[in-house]
Design an enzyme around this catalytic site. Sequence first.
Site, short mmCIF file in Angstrom:
data_model
loop_
_atom_site.label_atom_id
_atom_site.label_comp_id
_atom_site.label_asym_id
_atom_site.label_seq_id
_atom_site.Cartn_x
_atom_site.Cartn_y
_atom_site.Cartn_z
N THR A 35 0.82 -1.21 0.00
CA THR A 35 0.00 0.00 0.00
C THR A 35 0.85 1.26 0.00
OG1 THR A 35 -1.78 -1.15 1.10
CG2 THR A 35 -1.75 1.22 1.37
N SER A 82 1.33 -7.63 -0.55
CA SER A 82 2.05 -8.63 0.25
C SER A 82 1.20 -9.84 0.63
CB SER A 82 2.68 -8.00 1.49
OG SER A 82 1.72 -7.79 2.48
N THR A 115 1.48 -4.40 4.30
CA THR A 115 1.34 -4.67 5.74
C THR A 115 0.75 -6.06 6.03
OG1 THR A 115 -0.83 -3.61 5.76
CG2 THR A 115 1.07 -2.24 6.32
N ASP A 116 0.12 -6.68 5.03
CA ASP A 116 -0.60 -7.94 5.31
C ASP A 116 0.33 -9.04 5.84
OD1 ASP A 116 -2.87 -6.69 4.46
OD2 ASP A 116 -3.12 -7.84 2.62
#
Length: 351
Positions: A35, A82, A115-116
């Site tokens: 992101t 990710s 961030t995942d």
Amino acid sequence: MSTFTKTLLAAALGFSMITAAQALPSVKILATGGTIAGTAASATQMTGYKAGDLGIQVLINAVPQMKDFADVSGEQIVKISSNNMTDSVLLKLAQRCNELLADPKVNGIVITHGTDTLEETAFFLNLTVKSKKPVVLVGAMRPATAISADGPLNLLNAVKLAADPQAVGKGVMIAMNDTINGARDTTKTNTTNVGTFRSPDAGPLGVIAAGKNIFLHEPARRHTFESQFDVSKLDALPRVDIGYSHANGDRVAIDAFVKAGAQGIVWAGTGNGSIHENEEVGAVDAIKKGVVFVRSSRVGSGVTTLSLQRWADEGMLQSGALNPQKARILLQLALTQTKDPAEIQKIFDEY
Ligand code: ASP
């Protein structure tokens, strides 16, 4: 900015290493997408955007202030969201970090990341980077095109942290939302909020306030330069799957994992790593076939301990304070060295 002003600024920020005669610290940025490099159709679109759209040079150009603190250069490793992270990208990142950090001219590394799965990459690198030099992961919860995008300040803070002598020897860190979290203890806790990364049991390593890195704790477990894991010659990792316990559970997923060739299974059990009796029969058969079975918890915080003696007698291990996704990473690395469950439990107790 003149060298003199830079020196004054650096001194004010506690970068005592920098003198007028010395160059700024050199920080490499390895970009993977996410992101932080995402674009949306409008400034108010915060979900459903295209993650990993922008290249690293665009991100660097958007934060010219970084150049006051470090000599920054970028390298694009991949351009992915990710949630699509793979073992081969993890290996590539670890190998590239080790190559770069072996160069005496490189002071630290920043990795831009979605961030995942950021916590998994951070923990993997925490176990496989062979250097005391800072490695900092950074992401964003709002795309680069958003009003109040969080990426630019997060990136500036990450670069400053990677250039900061105080950050040496602290293991892999995550700098987001004015917080320094340690790779081992941190997890994504919120689907959309900018303060998503938390360390529920250990607390953060430090905070970023008034432009300064303020460390509050040291990481307690073995990491980076003290880690036993070496992935320099690997091009694949052992298959480890995660199963999730729930009411009315059964053994179907466990049998499927075994059939797919899993060498290890991490079980996101209920409560303190509890397992449904209908799942347990599948686990027992998997263990008899040589699969290493680790109990963890779906709860989100706390330590998964030895619980029922029967589960231990059946050969199940426990993950300690590692959540299922972190336990999976450690089990993959452990399986590159041993298949002995007692040795692997020791590894879980140490890392
Ligand atoms: N799906 C995105 C990713 O992990 C989310 C993010 O970066 O926050 O790449």
